[in-house]
Each structure stands twice: as C-alpha cells, then as structure tokens.
Scaffold this active site. Structure first.
Site, PDB file in Angstrom:
ATOM      1  N   ASP A   7       0.894  -1.407  -0.048  1.00 28.39           N
ATOM      2  CA  ASP A   7       0.158  -0.202  -0.087  1.00 28.39           C
ATOM      3  C   ASP A   7       0.988   1.081  -0.057  1.00 28.39           C
ATOM      4  O   ASP A   7       2.232   1.204   0.297  1.00 28.39           O
ATOM      5  CB  ASP A   7      -0.826  -0.055   1.282  1.00 28.39           C
ATOM      6  CG  ASP A   7      -1.712   1.280   1.524  1.00 28.39           C
ATOM      7  OD1 ASP A   7      -2.268   1.597   0.482  1.00 28.39           O
ATOM      8  OD2 ASP A   7      -1.513   1.780   2.466  1.00 28.39           O
ATOM      9  N   ASP A   9       0.040   5.060   0.981  1.00 25.82           N
ATOM     10  CA  ASP A   9      -0.195   6.070   2.057  1.00 25.82           C
ATOM     11  C   ASP A   9      -0.152   5.663   3.467  1.00 25.82           C
ATOM     12  O   ASP A   9      -1.166   4.643   3.544  1.00 25.82           O
ATOM     13  CB  ASP A   9      -1.767   6.908   1.720  1.00 25.82           C
ATOM     14  CG  ASP A   9      -1.773   7.694   0.440  1.00 25.82           C
ATOM     15  OD1 ASP A   9      -0.899   8.529   0.409  1.00 25.82           O
ATOM     16  OD2 ASP A   9      -2.517   7.169  -0.246  1.00 25.82           O
ATOM     17  N   THR A 107      -2.674   1.417  -4.574  1.00 22.33           N
ATOM     18  CA  THR A 107      -3.233   2.386  -3.609  1.00 22.33           C
ATOM     19  C   THR A 107      -4.652   2.572  -4.162  1.00 22.33           C
ATOM     20  O   THR A 107      -5.070   2.404  -5.319  1.00 22.33           O
ATOM     21  CB  THR A 107      -2.302   3.583  -3.667  1.00 22.33           C
ATOM     22  OG1 THR A 107      -2.587   4.385  -3.179  1.00 22.33           O
ATOM     23  CG2 THR A 107      -1.973   3.772  -5.070  1.00 22.33           C
ATOM     24  N   SER A 108      -5.270   3.285  -3.210  1.00 20.36           N
ATOM     25  CA  SER A 108      -6.569   3.793  -3.506  1.00 20.36           C
ATOM     26  C   SER A 108      -6.519   5.429  -4.014  1.00 20.36           C
ATOM     27  O   SER A 108      -7.368   6.054  -4.479  1.00 20.36           O
ATOM     28  CB  SER A 108      -7.644   3.987  -2.423  1.00 20.36           C
ATOM     29  OG  SER A 108      -7.834   2.329  -1.867  1.00 20.36           O
ATOM     30  N   LYS A 139     -10.764  -0.487  -1.998  1.00 26.34           N
ATOM     31  CA  LYS A 139     -10.590  -1.209  -0.827  1.00 26.34           C
ATOM     32  C   LYS A 139     -11.852  -0.899   0.129  1.00 26.34           C
ATOM     33  O   LYS A 139     -12.129   0.365   0.111  1.00 26.34           O
ATOM     34  CB  LYS A 139      -9.315  -0.936  -0.391  1.00 26.34           C
ATOM     35  CG  LYS A 139      -8.072  -1.140  -0.926  1.00 26.34           C
ATOM     36  CD  LYS A 139      -6.686  -0.763  -0.344  1.00 26.34           C
ATOM     37  CE  LYS A 139      -5.605  -0.775  -1.414  1.00 26.34           C
ATOM     38  NZ  LYS A 139      -4.352  -0.100  -0.776  1.00 26.34           N
TER      39      LYS A 139
END
Length: 219
Positions: A7, A9, A107-108, A139
């Site tokens: 991931d 952040d 990542t989102s 997610k």
C-alpha cells in the site's frame, strides 16, 4: 512467495499528515472544521468516499468533483515540497527486490498522486502499479489486489500484502493474500495469515515467506 504488494499512504510513505493538511484546508473552504478522528475514519479509503464524508460533515452542497479537485491540488502541492518514507519501508522494498520477488504498488489514491510519489522514490521500483483510477471497486473490496496479481500473472494466495489500515487489510485478506499490518490508526487484531507489527523494521523477506506459507494465527 510469488509477489509482495505495498500500500502507499501510511505504509510506504508518510503521507497521512499531508492528507490531514490538505483535508483541513478543504474543510475550511467548506466552512467547517476537521479533526484527527475525522481522518481516522477515512484511513485507507478512496477519494469519492473521502469527499462524500466531507460534504456530509460540512453540510455543503458543493459539487463533489470540485471538492475532489481541491483535495488533489492540495495534496500534490504538499508532495512537491517533499515527503518521508515510512520507517523500514525502503529497506524492506530493497530486500524484496534483491531477492528477485516481483513488487507491486496498490493504492486507492489517484494515478497523479502515485506518479508524484514514484517520482520521489524511483519509477522503476515497482513491477506493477494499481491506483484508484484503475478499478471500479475500492478497498476493502479485493479488486485492487486481484488486479495487481493478475497483471503480474501470480496467485494471490502466494502473495504478501503490506497495509496500515483496516480497510486495506480487509482488501488483502479478501483477495486471499497473506497480510502484514502496520497500524497507523485503529488497532488491527492478529488473524490467520496476518502479522501485526509496530514497524516494517520488524519485517524481512524470511518473515514474508513464512507468513505466506502459514495457515493459523501469527504471533
């Protein structure tokens, strides 16, 4: 172990404090305040879910796309001033690559934000990158990790995911991956094929391989 997915952040790079600044600035424009508890509610979430929360919290009728643009402009401006890598992340990433294990970034955040981070740590660091722009379901849905595994041609069950939020951990677990959780917000309990650590300094390739092969709860 077929691959390791990081991931971004709060896991790879310390952007959560930058997000807090950007979110606080946007909320001031919306005429409302912002707290650490508000941010904690959104850890691991997508831009649409963040904007929706902010509009509800502020009672504003602003266009969500306009607010999202404010957010993106704010975070990109802060990233341009520099950012820090999370403790142990660079070392673990280097060790995984040296071991010849494929590495993905999942990542989102948007592709623009991922590109800004990759510009600082090296664009060739990852074998594949999946962002919030690449999926229909964010997610905690498993789609981001399933897509990353598909792009690398690997079995998710033979992959390790490294996450910091309950949302991200849920996504990795739902995809069938083993998960290392490094909580930066709410506590994350141990579970089968899940290792909870205080820092990535506690993790190396051997730990990841053992976790992928494990079946029961990990101490």
């Amino acid at each position: 172990m077929d691959a390791v997915f990081f991931d971004m952040d709060g896991t790879l790079v310390d952007t959560e404090k930058l997000w807090f600044q950007a979110e606080s600035q946007v909320m001031r424009r919306l005429g409302a305040g912002w707290t650490a508890a508000d941010q904690e509610n959104l850890l691991g979430g997508s831009m649409p879910s963040t904007v929706a929360y902010m509009l509800r919290a502020s009672g504003s009728s602003r266009d969500p796309e306009e607010v999202a643009s404010w957010m993106l402009d704010g975070i990109l401006g802060l990233l341009a001033d520099g950012f820090e890598v999370m403790p142990g992340a660079a070392e673990l990433l280097a060790e995984v690559r040296a071991a010849g294990v494929p590495v993905g970034l999942v990542t989102s955040s948007s592709r623009l934000m991922a590109d800004a981070v990759l510009g600082g740590i090296g664009r060739d660091t990852f074998d594949t990158v999946v962002t919030g722009d690449d999926v229909r379901h964010f997610k905690p849905d498993p789609e981001p990790y399933l897509l990353a595994a598909r792009l690398l041609g690997v079995d998710p069950a033979r992959c390790a995911v490294i996450e910091d939020s309950p949302t991200g951990v849920a996504a990795g677990t739902a995809a069938g991956c083993a998960v290392v959780a490094v909580p930066t917000g709410p506590a994350i309990p141990p579970a089968p094929r899940r290792l909870v650590v205080e820092s990535l300094k506690q993790v190396d390739v051997a730990v990841l391989r053992d976790l992928v092969l494990s079946e029961g709860p990990v101490a």
